[in-house]
Design a protein around this motif. Sequence first.
Motif, PDB file in Angstrom:
ATOM      1  N   UNK B  31     -24.612 -16.775   6.019  1.00 54.17           N
ATOM      2  CA  UNK B  31     -24.593 -17.263   4.711  1.00 54.17           C
ATOM      3  C   UNK B  31     -23.684 -17.014   3.834  1.00 54.17           C
ATOM      4  N   UNK B  32     -23.298 -17.979   2.839  1.00 52.80           N
ATOM      5  CA  UNK B  32     -22.371 -17.682   1.648  1.00 52.80           C
ATOM      6  C   UNK B  32     -23.113 -17.470   0.285  1.00 52.80           C
ATOM      7  N   UNK B  33     -22.348 -16.733  -0.480  1.00 49.43           N
ATOM      8  CA  UNK B  33     -23.066 -16.138  -1.778  1.00 49.43           C
ATOM      9  C   UNK B  33     -22.956 -17.436  -2.550  1.00 49.43           C
ATOM     10  N   UNK B  34     -24.176 -18.216  -2.840  1.00 49.44           N
ATOM     11  CA  UNK B  34     -24.043 -19.277  -3.640  1.00 49.44           C
ATOM     12  C   UNK B  34     -24.597 -18.847  -5.464  1.00 49.44           C
ATOM     13  N   UNK B  35     -24.847 -17.655  -5.445  1.00 46.78           N
ATOM     14  CA  UNK B  35     -25.224 -17.271  -6.668  1.00 46.78           C
ATOM     15  C   UNK B  35     -24.251 -17.203  -7.860  1.00 46.78           C
ATOM     16  N   UNK B  36     -24.718 -17.525  -8.978  1.00 45.64           N
ATOM     17  CA  UNK B  36     -23.759 -17.215 -10.142  1.00 45.64           C
ATOM     18  C   UNK B  36     -23.991 -18.289 -11.171  1.00 45.64           C
ATOM     19  N   UNK B  37     -22.893 -18.644 -12.009  1.00 47.55           N
ATOM     20  CA  UNK B  37     -22.989 -19.456 -12.974  1.00 47.55           C
ATOM     21  C   UNK B  37     -22.093 -20.725 -12.807  1.00 47.55           C
ATOM     22  N   UNK B  38     -22.369 -22.023 -12.537  1.00 45.07           N
ATOM     23  CA  UNK B  38     -21.808 -23.114 -12.120  1.00 45.07           C
ATOM     24  C   UNK B  38     -21.700 -24.172 -13.134  1.00 45.07           C
ATOM     25  N   UNK B  97     -25.245 -27.453 -16.650  1.00 46.87           N
ATOM     26  CA  UNK B  97     -24.617 -26.067 -16.018  1.00 46.87           C
ATOM     27  C   UNK B  97     -25.901 -25.475 -15.164  1.00 46.87           C
ATOM     28  N   UNK B  98     -25.720 -24.759 -14.361  1.00 48.32           N
ATOM     29  CA  UNK B  98     -26.517 -24.197 -13.500  1.00 48.32           C
ATOM     30  C   UNK B  98     -26.423 -23.022 -13.321  1.00 48.32           C
ATOM     31  N   UNK B  99     -27.530 -22.106 -13.263  1.00 53.32           N
ATOM     32  CA  UNK B  99     -27.619 -20.551 -12.976  1.00 53.32           C
ATOM     33  C   UNK B  99     -28.290 -20.323 -11.576  1.00 53.32           C
ATOM     34  N   UNK B 100     -27.587 -19.698 -10.481  1.00 58.60           N
ATOM     35  CA  UNK B 100     -28.407 -19.683  -9.301  1.00 58.60           C
ATOM     36  C   UNK B 100     -28.517 -18.032  -9.070  1.00 58.60           C
ATOM     37  N   UNK B 210     -27.047 -38.901  -1.867  1.00 57.67           N
ATOM     38  CA  UNK B 210     -26.188 -38.983  -3.061  1.00 57.67           C
ATOM     39  C   UNK B 210     -25.282 -37.822  -2.883  1.00 57.67           C
ATOM     40  N   UNK B 211     -23.996 -38.095  -3.107  1.00 57.51           N
ATOM     41  CA  UNK B 211     -22.989 -36.782  -2.350  1.00 57.51           C
ATOM     42  C   UNK B 211     -22.015 -36.455  -3.356  1.00 57.51           C
ATOM     43  N   UNK B 212     -22.113 -36.847  -4.636  1.00 54.42           N
ATOM     44  CA  UNK B 212     -20.948 -36.637  -5.540  1.00 54.42           C
ATOM     45  C   UNK B 212     -21.044 -35.454  -6.323  1.00 54.42           C
ATOM     46  N   UNK B 213     -21.925 -34.394  -6.188  1.00 55.96           N
ATOM     47  CA  UNK B 213     -22.429 -33.328  -7.267  1.00 55.96           C
ATOM     48  C   UNK B 213     -21.497 -32.262  -6.933  1.00 55.96           C
ATOM     49  N   UNK B 214     -20.599 -31.545  -7.964  1.00 58.05           N
ATOM     50  CA  UNK B 214     -19.878 -30.641  -7.644  1.00 58.05           C
ATOM     51  C   UNK B 214     -19.811 -29.675  -8.893  1.00 58.05           C
ATOM     52  N   UNK B 215     -19.741 -28.576  -8.528  1.00 59.00           N
ATOM     53  CA  UNK B 215     -19.825 -27.545  -9.824  1.00 59.00           C
ATOM     54  C   UNK B 215     -18.689 -26.730  -9.744  1.00 59.00           C
ATOM     55  N   UNK B 216     -18.293 -25.945 -10.373  1.00 59.21           N
ATOM     56  CA  UNK B 216     -17.187 -25.053 -10.426  1.00 59.21           C
ATOM     57  C   UNK B 216     -17.670 -23.753 -11.041  1.00 59.21           C
ATOM     58  N   UNK B 218     -18.179 -20.420 -13.015  1.00 62.71           N
ATOM     59  CA  UNK B 218     -17.781 -20.258 -14.535  1.00 62.71           C
ATOM     60  C   UNK B 218     -18.588 -19.188 -14.973  1.00 62.71           C
ATOM     61  N   UNK B 219     -18.015 -17.753 -14.578  1.00 59.67           N
ATOM     62  CA  UNK B 219     -18.856 -16.509 -15.193  1.00 59.67           C
ATOM     63  C   UNK B 219     -19.096 -16.696 -16.593  1.00 59.67           C
ATOM     64  N   UNK B 220     -18.056 -17.311 -17.454  1.00 64.33           N
ATOM     65  CA  UNK B 220     -18.438 -17.245 -18.785  1.00 64.33           C
ATOM     66  C   UNK B 220     -19.605 -18.426 -19.384  1.00 64.33           C
ATOM     67  N   UNK B 221     -20.117 -18.937 -18.491  1.00 58.94           N
ATOM     68  CA  UNK B 221     -20.848 -20.024 -19.002  1.00 58.94           C
ATOM     69  C   UNK B 221     -22.398 -19.389 -19.515  1.00 58.94           C
ATOM     70  N   UNK B 222     -22.950 -20.119 -20.439  1.00 56.93           N
ATOM     71  CA  UNK B 222     -24.337 -19.734 -21.044  1.00 56.93           C
ATOM     72  C   UNK B 222     -25.293 -21.057 -21.013  1.00 56.93           C
TER      73      UNK B 222
END
Lengths: 350, 302
Positions: B31-38, B97-100, B210-216, B218-222
Amino acid sequence: MSKLKSRFSAGSRLKFAWLPVVASVAVLGLSEQVFTQAGQRTMWAPRLAGVTPGEIQVLPVQGNVHMLVGAGANITVQTGNDGVLMVDTGTAAMSPKVIAAMRSISGKPLRYIVNTTDRADHTGGNSAIADIGETIPFREANYTAGPQGALDIGRASIISYYTVMHRMSAPTGKAVAAPETGWPDNTYSIAQKRLYFNDEPVVIQHINANSDGNSVVLFRKSDVVSAGDMLDLTGYPIIDLAGGGTIETMVTGLNHLIDIVVPRANAAGGTMVVPGHGRIADHAEVVYYRDMVTIVRDRVQDLIKKGMTLEQVKAARPTRDWDGRYGKDTGDWTTSMFVEAVYQSLKKPA
Amino acid sequence: MHQRRFGVATWKQCLGIVLLVAGVHQPAFAQVDITGLWRPLPRNQDGSGMTGDAAGVPLTPGGQWRAQSWSPEDFDTAEWVCRPHAFDYSLEGPLSQMRVWADVDRPTQKVISYSAHLNQQEQETTIYMDGRPHPPENTLHTWSGFSTGEWDGDVLVVTTTHLKETYIRRSGLMRSDRSVVHTRWRRVGNYLQATSILYDPVNFTESYPRSSMTWIYDPALTESPYPCEEATETAVPRGDVAHFLPGQSPLPGLNPKLADRFGSPPEARLGGPETMYPEYIKKMKTMPRPSGPPAAGVGEGN
């Protein structure tokens, strides 16, 4: 000892030289299992537990309320210290299973049954199920006083709007639609009847919808509404023209239901709705269903205005966008019967 | 003696190989860590953006009818004012934006579930990783549905059931409450990708990916709250249901005289399974095209 030694002689060590390699592969294999935490593969698409034919499924709804599925119409069961209140009783054949399911939720006495309509899949169990209940006497029985002192408390009280009683019974000499022991004994004829049962207000409202006898039951503390056949998530609404229902009363009834079902933030959850058939619902399902019924009404009305006959309206398939979801070609209530009921509701007599 | 030294050496080398390979091996299969702010990245729009355009969506004839009776006033219906974008729509629709985050079982340190919160209309989902079954079919459906996940190599494969009916484009293209959504999440460095495949036996003739969804990352995201109070009064009278009667929709996508920004033939804009595939381009070249310029406001989004 010498034999043991000979087993691990130089020559035989060569034979076991592959052991470290095998061990390495085994450890690598294990490492994958450890780190992926992968369980059993999810079946695609996952099989969802439905109701086994002939069995009852008990589903918690919210607060003190459960839903029983599998006895014909859905049954709502509210439980607490005062006893059990049941909304609708399913078919007669399923009564023993319904009683067992109810007992699995509460061992308290069944006090009340509320019928939301007169249809047999909602009221067929009245007789057998009411028989296991008991009402709370307002005084002690006094059998020495003769018939006036007696109390028939050995049954649950059956509540309905008065027209339901009329449809299940019949004038003297006429055949009845349901056995006398299953008739409601506690009818009302105004906008609502109210109880305070199991520490919550229980409001039974009359809403003229797919017949003139619909009741919806609001459990105000649990925040659950038992809607009966005003909401049927398995098919188009059964519009009982002979029983006083029309497409207009159906639309009006659904709008009333929307008014008493309050969603939480972002249009989700909040008041839960037990439909007459199908899954547990909330505000959104009622609104989608209202939208569908209203749009079909408007389309049929438009086709009537264009002078189309019933057959032409059916051929125009005004329900085609929902047929994949609600349509049926066989059974007690088909798409064709629904369209005909809508047409007859709207067609003014010549 | 020589043989003995060789044996020990072999074991040591193999142990080294195990440790080395396991270290390399782990990211490929674990498994890969997918948590965080995106933070979402701009991407290709789904469709031409012309209201009423259904090209590329495998709608059934019933689904097409449904789309063609849709009115924009649907969004002004009091009961629908707070209807959120469903979670699967939010991945593709608005840039949100998304928080996981993960819920970890303390004694075993295994991930019980991942949860994700989208800023847009506060949609939230939980992806159960502990092998639990999906709920019975007669339980409540929600805007996010019920999701379970499992790792397929470094891809998190999520299966979602118990969805409410909702739009896949905000112009009447609907998926039903019988839909099942398969979403594949993959982290590539600081990027998170999602591919979702919708299966709807009611409105779609076949699966719709549907395949074009991408996030980067960004730990500064609110993220912001999104309170929505149910509307009491709107422009649509209470109890009215906004829709167009068959054949009377004025939506630009259904008007054969109006062009979209690609100059697509109007027939293609009705959608259907054929319009999903590259082979359809050849057929489109034989179809009549609108002669006029793109209608005002086309490409405003979906």
